[in-house]
Design a protein around this motif. Structure first.
Motif, PDB file in Angstrom:
ATOM      1  N   GLY A 106      -4.776   2.336  -1.457  1.00  0.00           N
ATOM      2  CA  GLY A 106      -5.350   1.914  -0.119  1.00  0.00           C
ATOM      3  C   GLY A 106      -5.116   0.402   0.007  1.00  0.00           C
ATOM      4  O   GLY A 106      -5.291  -0.482  -0.890  1.00  0.00           O
ATOM      5  N   ARG A 107      -4.995   0.083   1.381  1.00  0.00           N
ATOM      6  CA  ARG A 107      -5.023  -1.475   1.528  1.00  0.00           C
ATOM      7  C   ARG A 107      -6.182  -2.471   0.835  1.00  0.00           C
ATOM      8  O   ARG A 107      -5.877  -3.513   0.885  1.00  0.00           O
ATOM      9  N   SER A 112       0.802  -1.234  -0.017  1.00  0.00           N
ATOM     10  CA  SER A 112       0.091   0.141  -0.050  1.00  0.00           C
ATOM     11  C   SER A 112       0.823   1.242  -0.075  1.00  0.00           C
ATOM     12  O   SER A 112       0.603   2.219  -0.837  1.00  0.00           O
TER      13      SER A 112
END
Length: 243
Positions: free
Chosen positions: A49-50, A43
């Protein structure tokens, strides 16, 4: 449903992760037995984003390239369990080029290639649709967001092409994968009832694979044709008189 711009941004984020891992596999920086960087590291490194990292890893797992496990220790995280099929480096270049193809040309090409795939698989006494069934089962998860569902959808169609045994058709379908996903995801943002459409696609996929498994050549050809055309028309990507 998300606006088209938001949908494209979502796809671009997890696609960045997917292509990074594929590239590392192709260029030998990763191989069977190696552990992928953590979700947090991917990330931060890629600026996504994760959740996008998790989407990409899930697709890679369904494709049979990695295995993921929760917890801690030597068996946790994402581990490479297979290398991609030969020629992926060339196919990735074709995928980039394919994003500039007119949508009508992509649809026409799909109709020609996938009609031949469905018919040849149905006519074969040595057909193997195990991968297709695994993808059908993965797509039964009603919690899948549209981008992830459609990535698995594209992989299902590719798996049938690979099962046909025609290396040229399989390579062409693999090369078109990014263009196909980009267009169908764009269309998903225009569908008011995505839940209903996802169920329709599940039903159509299962009917198609059932026709192939049953050796019904003509039904398989018709089902894949109507399945492809039906989605593009429903999503407003092509007029119903264009094809």
């Amino acid at each position: 449903m998300p606006e088209p711009t938001a949908a494209r941004e979502s796809q671009r984020a997890w696609r960045t992760v997917l292509e990074r891992v594929e590239r590392d596999l192709v260029e030998g920086r990763l191989g069977p037995g190696d552990r992928l960087p953590s979700e947090r590291d991917l990330s931060a490194d890629l600026g996504v984003g994760r959740s996008s990292v998790r989407e990409a890893l899930r697709v890679l797992e369904v494709m049979g390239l990695i295995r993921t496990a929760t917890g801690s220790g030597p068996h946790a995280g994402a581990i490479v369990i297979a290398a991609p099929a030969g020629g992926l480096q060339q196919l990735l270049r074709l995928q980039v080029a394919a994003q500039g193809f007119p949508i009508a040309d992509v649809v026409q090409t799909r109709l020609v290639l996938e009609g031949a795939v469905a018919a040849s698989l149905a006519a074969s006494d040595a057909r193997d649709t195990a991968d297709a069934h695994a993808l059908l089962d993965a797509m039964d998860d009603e919690a899948l967001p549209a981008p992830e569902f459609l990535a698995l959808d594209a992989q299902l169609h590719l798996s049938l092409a690979e099962a046909s045994g025609n290396a040229v058709i399989a390579a062409m379908m693999a090369g078109l994968r990014t263009a196909i996903e980009s267009y169908v995801l764009e269309g998903s943002a225009r569908i008011d009832d995505w839940t209903g459409m996802a169920q329709r696609l599940r039903d159509e996929h299962r009917a198609l694979v059932a026709a192939i498994d049953g050796g019904d050549t003509e039904s398989a050809r018709i089902l894949v044709h109507d399945h492809i055309i039906g989605y593009y028309i429903a999503a407003g990507l092509v007029p119903d008189t264009a094809l």
